[in-house]
Design an enzyme around this catalytic site. Structure first.
Site, PDB file in Angstrom:
ATOM      1  N   GLU A 123      -6.974  12.714   8.470  1.00 32.68           N
ATOM      2  CA  GLU A 123      -7.189  13.606   7.332  1.00 32.68           C
ATOM      3  C   GLU A 123      -8.393  14.514   7.575  1.00 32.68           C
ATOM      4  OE1 GLU A 123      -6.652  10.371   7.145  1.00 32.68           O
ATOM      5  OE2 GLU A 123      -5.534   9.788   5.350  1.00 32.68           O
ATOM      6  N   LYS A 129     -17.254  15.323   0.045  1.00 32.36           N
ATOM      7  CA  LYS A 129     -15.853  15.483  -0.347  1.00 32.36           C
ATOM      8  C   LYS A 129     -15.322  14.091  -0.680  1.00 32.36           C
ATOM      9  CE  LYS A 129     -13.433  15.032   4.122  1.00 32.36           C
ATOM     10  NZ  LYS A 129     -14.496  14.520   4.961  1.00 32.36           N
ATOM     11  N   ASP A 186     -16.029  13.352  10.440  1.00 32.06           N
ATOM     12  CA  ASP A 186     -14.878  12.554  10.013  1.00 32.06           C
ATOM     13  C   ASP A 186     -13.805  12.590  11.100  1.00 32.06           C
ATOM     14  OD1 ASP A 186     -12.806  11.307   8.766  1.00 32.06           O
ATOM     15  OD2 ASP A 186     -12.925  12.439   6.903  1.00 32.06           O
ATOM     16  N   ASP A 224       0.853  -1.186   0.000  1.00 29.51           N
ATOM     17  CA  ASP A 224       0.000   0.000   0.000  1.00 29.51           C
ATOM     18  C   ASP A 224       0.887   1.233   0.000  1.00 29.51           C
ATOM     19  OD1 ASP A 224      -2.546  -0.999  -0.093  1.00 29.51           O
ATOM     20  OD2 ASP A 224      -2.688  -1.284   2.059  1.00 29.51           O
ATOM     21  N   ARG A 270     -16.426   6.201  -2.760  1.00 30.67           N
ATOM     22  CA  ARG A 270     -15.174   6.958  -2.685  1.00 30.67           C
ATOM     23  C   ARG A 270     -15.430   8.411  -2.276  1.00 30.67           C
ATOM     24  NH1 ARG A 270     -12.265   6.940  -7.742  1.00 30.67           N
ATOM     25  NH2 ARG A 270     -10.323   7.141  -6.560  1.00 30.67           N
ATOM     26  N   MET A 271     -16.446   8.584  -1.439  1.00 32.71           N
ATOM     27  CA  MET A 271     -16.788   9.906  -0.909  1.00 32.71           C
ATOM     28  C   MET A 271     -17.240   9.761   0.538  1.00 32.71           C
ATOM     29  SD  MET A 271     -19.050  11.779  -3.886  1.00 32.71           S
ATOM     30  CE  MET A 271     -20.365  10.561  -3.722  1.00 32.71           C
ATOM     31  N   SER A 272     -17.217  10.886   1.249  1.00 36.53           N
ATOM     32  CA  SER A 272     -17.848  10.968   2.563  1.00 36.53           C
ATOM     33  C   SER A 272     -18.435  12.365   2.679  1.00 36.53           C
ATOM     34  CB  SER A 272     -16.838  10.701   3.680  1.00 36.53           C
ATOM     35  OG  SER A 272     -15.860  11.727   3.717  1.00 36.53           O
TER      36      SER A 272
END
Length: 701
Positions: free
Chosen positions: A370, A416, A366, A329, A402-404
């Site tokens: 990040e 975003k 969140d 990764d 692939r968003m939150s």
């Protein structure tokens, strides 16, 4: 939130500050006590059923018994002439006996080091009282040994966690130093692949947790660690089995050579006794590598354990040495991992304050590093939450979207995430993107950062620049792997431009951008279909299939139970870069085995040309005795004594391993032949001559 990484839980993992030695957890070994126990164990291993597992040393074992009988009755296989026959037979028996004991001692020392670590682990495991939650909501105090999978328990500050489990409610700090050696506490909470897994034997420092038990008694993580480092479950690896077969074949070849020797010897009036034939056979068969082979494998697992990595088998360690492809990764392995918001880039005519306000709204739920960094940056620019959080709904990141983001109380939707995903979100609401967005996207990508688009309903407000840094020295490590013939592939959820910049800076051989969990399995299967052995790391539940598919799967200790069970190694430090060290250790194991095999076979060749000529030299062929050895008996005794002493002399090398150098297979072969092959030929000639002179001086033969 990690909008471009398939497993957002990855960002919750406590990131290591730098490469670790991995040796904090290794107990200090009492060498004197270790050697005393190893001596006792060496005699215990004289059990015929144990000796039978090593064909080479079993031949020596049988030879010892026969020469012992010939010491008692020299004429057992026919009349024997000569002086001091019984004394000579007795000397041969003693030397053969110690050859077997020294081989057992080498294995016992290697096993003893693992048992020392097992004892340290066992000291962390104790029978504690657990507060078991019953179906009616009441609490019953029970012994931790009675807990089974599915039971619910409550632990409070100061309690020892009674068994492995998953946190279902509560947030608390846990001291895992008994397992990892790391003094910093780890935050445990439900709902996260990484932070919800707890290990029995660790201690809760604050607050309280409710835990669902995931292992039955005696099958917990510490129990498995104890059995593995003790070697109780050790089985021979494929390479070790192949080498054992080769050594058995070489032993048979020399057996035939020795068995046919009496005929030419009698022809030249130089009869050879049974004792001499047995001694000659033992001197010629590959006893050096035969005696050290098991110790090398055990020591390989021990070296992995010293790096705070628990291998489920020697097969896994050995596979590391054969790895051709390394799948890694990006975040936390190649880069430092804590990607932080560096800059807001407004588009579509919006101001910096506009994007800060929308980015803050999208990130209030969140809790990842990040997400928190976005909140801090927005607040530093004066943005404030202007809605009731209790009436809003947080939207978690998923690999599919692939968003939150956040659904606001007034019905507005703030998102975003990956630029492509946010574009699709806006278009689905009849909005339009803008060329400015692509410009900002490319700018951030070319800087090696991660661009996150921010949108409110049908309008894009701008891009968040998440900055990540490639770990210092990682390029040199990949260059070392490349010189060893190991290909590196970087997996990342980032866009292709960002991925290419990071890949170029890190020096990986290939990369896969915008990777999904399915891509991990596909790349592993593709490499394996090409005949490659693949290694990878992971910690989330969605990593489990790929870890199971890989030839070497390394799960993080902070990872989920599913990941740990799927992998064949567990890194107690949860340092993804440890995979590079593990591959190095696996290579060192194979290099050590190859070097000592080369040395052993070279020894056999040298001993053959040192002894055989002396046997025939007694038949008026004195010119064959080029080493000018005192007699046939002295030559055989000298060879046997050297044969016995070289095993304990090489034990330190077998346990510590040959110094690793990043070389190709051809370079390693040339180096082994030059150093261990040539050295293995020269050393016996010198040692046998010196021992022969000593034997002649004291009149032993």
């Amino acid at each position: 939130m990690d909008s471009v990484k398939p497993d957002s839980s990855q960002s919750r993992r406590p990131q290591p500050s730098g490469p670790r030695s991995g040796r904090k957890h290794t107990p200090k070994v009492d060498k004197r006590g270790l050697y005393r126990r190893a001596v006792k164990e060496a005699f215990v291993k004289l059990n015929p059923r144990v000796m039978l597992k090593n064909p080479v040393m079993f031949v020596v074992y049988v030879g010892t018994i026969i020469t012992a009988l010939l010491t008692i009755e020299p004429n057992l296989f026919g009349p024997v002439s000569g002086d001091n026959v019984r004394s000579f037979n007795g000397l041969i028996t003693i030397i053969l006996f110690f050859t077997v004991v020294f081989a057992n001692f080498a294995e016992a020392v290697a096993e003893g080091r693992g048992k020392a670590q097992a004892d340290a682990l066992r000291s962390t495991k104790s029978d504690t009282t657990a507060r078991k939650l019953l179906p009616d909501g009441s609490i019953q105090e029970v012994s931790s040994t009675t807990l089974h999978r599915g039971d619910m328990v409550q632990v409070m500050a100061g309690d020892i966690i009674p068994a492995d489990g998953e946190v279902t409610s509560g947030v608390a700090s846990v001291d895992e130093s008994a397992i990892t050696g790391e003094s910093a506490p780890v935050l445990k909470e439900p709902g996260s692949d990484v932070a919800s897994s707890v290990t029995g034997g660790t201690r809760i420092l604050s607050d309280e947790l409710t835990i669902r038990i995931t292992s039955d008694p005696g099958k917990g993580f510490i129990d498995r660690m104890i059995s593995l480092v003790e070697g109780a479950e050790r089985s021979k690896t494929p390479n070790e089995i192949a080498l054992t077969v080769l050594l058995a074949v070489l032993t048979l070849v020399f057996l035939f050579v020795v068995a046919t020797l009496p005929t030419p010897a009698n022809y030249v009036n130089s009869p050879v006794s049974v004792t001499l034939l047995i001694a000659l056979l033992v001197a010629l068969i590959p006893t050096t590598i035969g005696g050290l082979l098991s110790a090398i494998g055990i020591a390989g697992m021990d070296r992995v354990a010293q790096f705070n990595v628990i291998a489920t088998s020697g097969r896994a360690v050995e596979a590391c040495g054969d790895v051709n492809t390394l799948v890694l990764d990006k975040t936390g392995t190649i880069t430092l991992g804590n990607r932080l918001a560096e800059e807001f880039i407004p588009v579509n005519g919006h101001s910096l304050q506009d994007i800060a306000r929308v980015a803050l709204a999208a990130s209030v739920f969140d809790d990842t590093p990040e997400g928190k960094s976005i909140v801090r940056l927005a607040e530093n620019l004066g943005a404030k939450v202007n809605f009731d959080k209790s009436q809003a709904e947080g939207i978690e990141f998923s690999a599919k979207t692939r968003m939150s983001g956040t659904n606001l109380p007034d019905g507005s939707e703030v998102r975003k995430g990956a630029v492509g995903a946010v574009k699709g979100f806006v278009r689905s609401r009849n909005g339009r993107d803008t060329p400015e967005l692509d410009t900002a996207y490319e700018r951030v990508s070319h800087l090696g950062g991660t661009p996150l688009a921010v949108a409110l309903n049908d309008e894009i407000y701008g891009v968040i620049y998440l900055k990540d840094i490639v770990k210092p020295g990682i390029r040199d490590r990949f260059n070392q792997l490349r010189r060893m013939g190991v290909r590196t592939i970087m997996l990342t959820g980032d866009n292709r431009i960002t991925a290419s910049v990071i890949a170029e800076e890190a020096g990986v051989d290939d990369f896969i951008a915008e990777a999904t969990p399915e891509d991990k399995i596909e790349v592993i299967q593709r490499e394996q279909a090409a005949g490659k052995l693949v290694a990878m790391t992971g910690d989330g539940t969605n990593d489990a299939p790929a870890l199971a598919q890989a030839n070497v799967g390394v799960a993080m200790n902070t990872g989920t139970q599913a990941a740990k069970e799927a992998a064949n190694m567990v890194d107690l430090d949860s340092d993804p870069t440890k995979l590079i060290d593990i591959v190095t250790i696996g290579k060192q194991l194979l290099i050590t085995r190859g070097a000592l095999t080369t040395f052993s076979i070279a020894n056999d060749i040298a001993k053959y040309f040192a002894i055989i000529p002396v046997i025939f030299a007694s038949a008026r062929l004195e010119s064959l005795n080029v080493m000018n050895l005192a007699s046939t008996n002295s030559a055989v005794l000298s060879a046997l004594i050297y044969n016995a002493l070289i095993i304990p002399a090489l034990i330190p090398l077998a346990l510590t391993g040959v110094k690793f150098r990043p070389l190709t297979a051809n370079q390693l072969l040339q180096r082994n032949i030059l150093i261990y092959g040539l050295g293995g030929v020269i050393a016996p000639f010198i040692a046998i001559k010196v021992i022969d002179m000593a034997i002649a001086a004291v009149g032993l033969a």
